[in-house]
Scaffold this motif. Structure first.
Motif, PDB file in Angstrom:
ATOM      1  N   ALA A 118       0.832  -1.203   0.000  1.00  0.00           N
ATOM      2  CA  ALA A 118       0.000   0.000   0.000  1.00  0.00           C
ATOM      3  C   ALA A 118       0.867   1.254   0.000  1.00  0.00           C
ATOM      4  O   ALA A 118       0.576   2.219  -0.718  1.00  0.00           O
ATOM      5  CB  ALA A 118      -0.928  -0.002   1.215  1.00  0.00           C
ATOM      6  N   ILE A 119       1.945   1.245   0.779  1.00  0.00           N
ATOM      7  CA  ILE A 119       2.855   2.392   0.807  1.00  0.00           C
ATOM      8  C   ILE A 119       3.527   2.566  -0.543  1.00  0.00           C
ATOM      9  O   ILE A 119       3.617   3.687  -1.070  1.00  0.00           O
ATOM     10  CB  ILE A 119       3.901   2.230   1.931  1.00  0.00           C
ATOM     11  CG1 ILE A 119       3.223   2.383   3.297  1.00  0.00           C
ATOM     12  CG2 ILE A 119       5.035   3.245   1.781  1.00  0.00           C
ATOM     13  CD1 ILE A 119       4.112   2.049   4.462  1.00  0.00           C
ATOM     14  N   ALA A 120       3.998   1.468  -1.125  1.00  0.00           N
ATOM     15  CA  ALA A 120       4.659   1.548  -2.431  1.00  0.00           C
ATOM     16  C   ALA A 120       3.695   2.047  -3.504  1.00  0.00           C
ATOM     17  O   ALA A 120       4.071   2.884  -4.342  1.00  0.00           O
ATOM     18  CB  ALA A 120       5.224   0.180  -2.817  1.00  0.00           C
ATOM     19  N   GLU A 121       2.468   1.570  -3.478  1.00  0.00           N
ATOM     20  CA  GLU A 121       1.466   2.012  -4.450  1.00  0.00           C
ATOM     21  C   GLU A 121       1.151   3.489  -4.279  1.00  0.00           C
ATOM     22  O   GLU A 121       1.060   4.229  -5.254  1.00  0.00           O
ATOM     23  CB  GLU A 121       0.179   1.184  -4.309  1.00  0.00           C
ATOM     24  CG  GLU A 121      -0.890   1.518  -5.314  1.00  0.00           C
ATOM     25  CD  GLU A 121      -0.474   1.253  -6.750  1.00  0.00           C
ATOM     26  OE1 GLU A 121      -0.929   2.004  -7.640  1.00  0.00           O
ATOM     27  OE2 GLU A 121       0.297   0.318  -6.989  1.00  0.00           O
ATOM     28  N   ARG A 122       1.008   3.940  -3.039  1.00  0.00           N
ATOM     29  CA  ARG A 122       0.739   5.359  -2.774  1.00  0.00           C
ATOM     30  C   ARG A 122       1.911   6.223  -3.245  1.00  0.00           C
ATOM     31  O   ARG A 122       1.707   7.282  -3.828  1.00  0.00           O
ATOM     32  CB  ARG A 122       0.476   5.571  -1.294  1.00  0.00           C
ATOM     33  CG  ARG A 122       0.350   7.042  -0.917  1.00  0.00           C
ATOM     34  CD  ARG A 122      -0.815   7.280  -0.010  1.00  0.00           C
ATOM     35  NE  ARG A 122      -0.825   8.626   0.508  1.00  0.00           N
ATOM     36  CZ  ARG A 122      -1.437   9.634  -0.080  1.00  0.00           C
ATOM     37  NH1 ARG A 122      -2.086   9.435  -1.193  1.00  0.00           N
ATOM     38  NH2 ARG A 122      -1.424  10.839   0.456  1.00  0.00           N
ATOM     39  N   GLU A 123       3.124   5.777  -3.005  1.00  0.00           N
ATOM     40  CA  GLU A 123       4.303   6.536  -3.443  1.00  0.00           C
ATOM     41  C   GLU A 123       4.382   6.604  -4.966  1.00  0.00           C
ATOM     42  O   GLU A 123       4.735   7.640  -5.528  1.00  0.00           O
ATOM     43  CB  GLU A 123       5.573   5.947  -2.842  1.00  0.00           C
ATOM     44  CG  GLU A 123       5.699   6.246  -1.359  1.00  0.00           C
ATOM     45  CD  GLU A 123       6.924   5.609  -0.724  1.00  0.00           C
ATOM     46  OE1 GLU A 123       7.757   5.029  -1.452  1.00  0.00           O
ATOM     47  OE2 GLU A 123       7.032   5.702   0.509  1.00  0.00           O
ATOM     48  N   ARG A 124       4.033   5.503  -5.649  1.00  0.00           N
ATOM     49  CA  ARG A 124       4.014   5.516  -7.120  1.00  0.00           C
ATOM     50  C   ARG A 124       2.960   6.493  -7.634  1.00  0.00           C
ATOM     51  O   ARG A 124       3.197   7.246  -8.576  1.00  0.00           O
ATOM     52  CB  ARG A 124       3.741   4.116  -7.678  1.00  0.00           C
ATOM     53  CG  ARG A 124       4.963   3.217  -7.722  1.00  0.00           C
ATOM     54  CD  ARG A 124       4.715   1.963  -8.544  1.00  0.00           C
ATOM     55  NE  ARG A 124       3.656   1.121  -8.013  1.00  0.00           N
ATOM     56  CZ  ARG A 124       3.839   0.163  -7.107  1.00  0.00           C
ATOM     57  NH1 ARG A 124       5.031  -0.080  -6.635  1.00  0.00           N
ATOM     58  NH2 ARG A 124       2.825  -0.549  -6.680  1.00  0.00           N
ATOM     59  N   ALA A 125       1.784   6.483  -7.009  1.00  0.00           N
ATOM     60  CA  ALA A 125       0.711   7.383  -7.432  1.00  0.00           C
ATOM     61  C   ALA A 125       1.108   8.847  -7.190  1.00  0.00           C
ATOM     62  O   ALA A 125       0.883   9.704  -8.053  1.00  0.00           O
ATOM     63  CB  ALA A 125      -0.580   7.059  -6.682  1.00  0.00           C
ATOM     64  N   LEU A 126       1.721   9.135  -6.043  1.00  0.00           N
ATOM     65  CA  LEU A 126       2.165  10.503  -5.763  1.00  0.00           C
ATOM     66  C   LEU A 126       3.267  10.933  -6.725  1.00  0.00           C
ATOM     67  O   LEU A 126       3.294  12.083  -7.178  1.00  0.00           O
ATOM     68  CB  LEU A 126       2.651  10.616  -4.318  1.00  0.00           C
ATOM     69  CG  LEU A 126       1.563  10.594  -3.254  1.00  0.00           C
ATOM     70  CD1 LEU A 126       2.178  10.539  -1.857  1.00  0.00           C
ATOM     71  CD2 LEU A 126       0.656  11.801  -3.386  1.00  0.00           C
ATOM     72  N   ARG A 127       4.159  10.022  -7.042  1.00  0.00           N
ATOM     73  CA  ARG A 127       5.238  10.323  -8.000  1.00  0.00           C
ATOM     74  C   ARG A 127       4.654  10.652  -9.376  1.00  0.00           C
ATOM     75  O   ARG A 127       5.072  11.598 -10.032  1.00  0.00           O
ATOM     76  CB  ARG A 127       6.181   9.119  -8.080  1.00  0.00           C
ATOM     77  CG  ARG A 127       7.392   9.344  -8.911  1.00  0.00           C
ATOM     78  CD  ARG A 127       8.338   8.151  -8.798  1.00  0.00           C
ATOM     79  NE  ARG A 127       9.360   8.276  -9.810  1.00  0.00           N
ATOM     80  CZ  ARG A 127       9.798   7.301 -10.562  1.00  0.00           C
ATOM     81  NH1 ARG A 127       9.327   6.080 -10.404  1.00  0.00           N
ATOM     82  NH2 ARG A 127      10.728   7.499 -11.468  1.00  0.00           N
ATOM     83  N   LEU A 128       3.654   9.867  -9.805  1.00  0.00           N
ATOM     84  CA  LEU A 128       3.002  10.126 -11.084  1.00  0.00           C
ATOM     85  C   LEU A 128       2.270  11.468 -11.053  1.00  0.00           C
ATOM     86  O   LEU A 128       2.364  12.243 -12.008  1.00  0.00           O
ATOM     87  CB  LEU A 128       2.032   8.997 -11.432  1.00  0.00           C
ATOM     88  CG  LEU A 128       1.241   9.187 -12.731  1.00  0.00           C
ATOM     89  CD1 LEU A 128       2.187   9.269 -13.929  1.00  0.00           C
ATOM     90  CD2 LEU A 128       0.241   8.059 -12.905  1.00  0.00           C
ATOM     91  N   GLU A 129       1.558  11.756  -9.970  1.00  0.00           N
ATOM     92  CA  GLU A 129       0.850  13.038  -9.873  1.00  0.00           C
ATOM     93  C   GLU A 129       1.814  14.217  -9.902  1.00  0.00           C
ATOM     94  O   GLU A 129       1.549  15.229 -10.548  1.00  0.00           O
ATOM     95  CB  GLU A 129      -0.004  13.080  -8.606  1.00  0.00           C
ATOM     96  CG  GLU A 129      -1.270  12.268  -8.736  1.00  0.00           C
ATOM     97  CD  GLU A 129      -2.167  12.378  -7.527  1.00  0.00           C
ATOM     98  OE1 GLU A 129      -2.191  13.449  -6.886  1.00  0.00           O
ATOM     99  OE2 GLU A 129      -2.843  11.391  -7.224  1.00  0.00           O
ATOM    100  N   ARG A 130       2.960  14.097  -9.210  1.00  0.00           N
ATOM    101  CA  ARG A 130       3.965  15.176  -9.244  1.00  0.00           C
ATOM    102  C   ARG A 130       4.521  15.341 -10.650  1.00  0.00           C
ATOM    103  O   ARG A 130       4.744  16.460 -11.111  1.00  0.00           O
ATOM    104  CB  ARG A 130       5.098  14.887  -8.262  1.00  0.00           C
ATOM    105  CG  ARG A 130       4.742  15.146  -6.814  1.00  0.00           C
ATOM    106  CD  ARG A 130       5.964  15.113  -5.920  1.00  0.00           C
ATOM    107  NE  ARG A 130       6.742  13.904  -6.033  1.00  0.00           N
ATOM    108  CZ  ARG A 130       6.605  12.829  -5.250  1.00  0.00           C
ATOM    109  NH1 ARG A 130       5.704  12.826  -4.292  1.00  0.00           N
ATOM    110  NH2 ARG A 130       7.362  11.767  -5.420  1.00  0.00           N
TER     111      ARG A 130
END
Length: 193
Positions: A118-130
């Motif tokens: 879940a943490i890795a997925e959230r970090e990937r999503a935040l990275r994509l949004e940035r």
């Protein structure tokens, strides 16, 4: 907040939940616009509800001018796109004046392997949004509609209001720029301790 607006606006139509010239009931329009706006600004955006409300207000005010020449989803995408692009332009101006604070990632409630995923997925999503935030608004919109919403280029051209070859060109450039941004972000993360 959006549910309050939708209830207020739908309450003005006493004959039912259908709003003036729109072919769908208002609750269906609200659901459609919320999903479309989420695809443009991301589910984690603090402004998602406000932008959705703004788009709904614009759709409601212009509902009697909806002629049905395009699909309702195309019409609502156009409204959401204009609202999102205005927001992105405003946000870029705001960033020039004020420093952005960093956000902390909340800990997931699950434990073990699920928490790490879940943490890795959230970090990937935040990275994509940035990374998407760094794209020009027109390129971001085309990339979002083509890649995330999986709409054909002809439909995206109708939504964005430009020729289909322009959509394909913007999509190609957006993919190249996004890949470069993500590579640079990945390289800088590898160098950081």
């Amino acid at each position: 907040m959006v549910s309050h607006v939708s209830a207020t606006l739908a309450g003005e139509d006493r004959a039912g939940s259908r709003v003036r010239g729109l072919p769908l009931d208002w609750p269906e329009v609200v659901t459609l616009v919320r999903r479309q706006m989420r695809s443009f600004v991301g589910a984690a955006s603090r402004d998602l509800e406000d932008l959705t409300q703004t788009a709904l207000e614009r759709i409601y005010r212009s509902a009697d001018r909806f002629e049905g020449r395009a699909e309702l989803a195309t019409y609502t995408y156009r409204v959401c796109l204009r609202v999102a692009m205005n927001h992105w332009r405003w946000y870029k101006r705001w960033l020039r004046r004020f420093e952005r604070t960093t956000e902390t990632t909340p800990e997931p409630e699950a434990s073990g392997q699920d928490a790490a995923e879940a943490i890795a997925e959230r970090e990937r999503a935040l990275r994509l949004e940035r990374a998407l935030d760094r794209l020009a608004p027109q390129k971001r919109a085309v990339l979002t509609l083509c890649e995330l919403e999986e709409l054909p280029a002809a439909r995206v051209a109708e939504i964005v209001g430009c020729p289909e070859p322009t959509v394909r060109s913007r999509l190609r450039q957006a993919r190249i720029e996004l890949a470069a941004i993500l590579r640079a972000d990945g390289a800088s993360n590898e160098r950081s301790p």
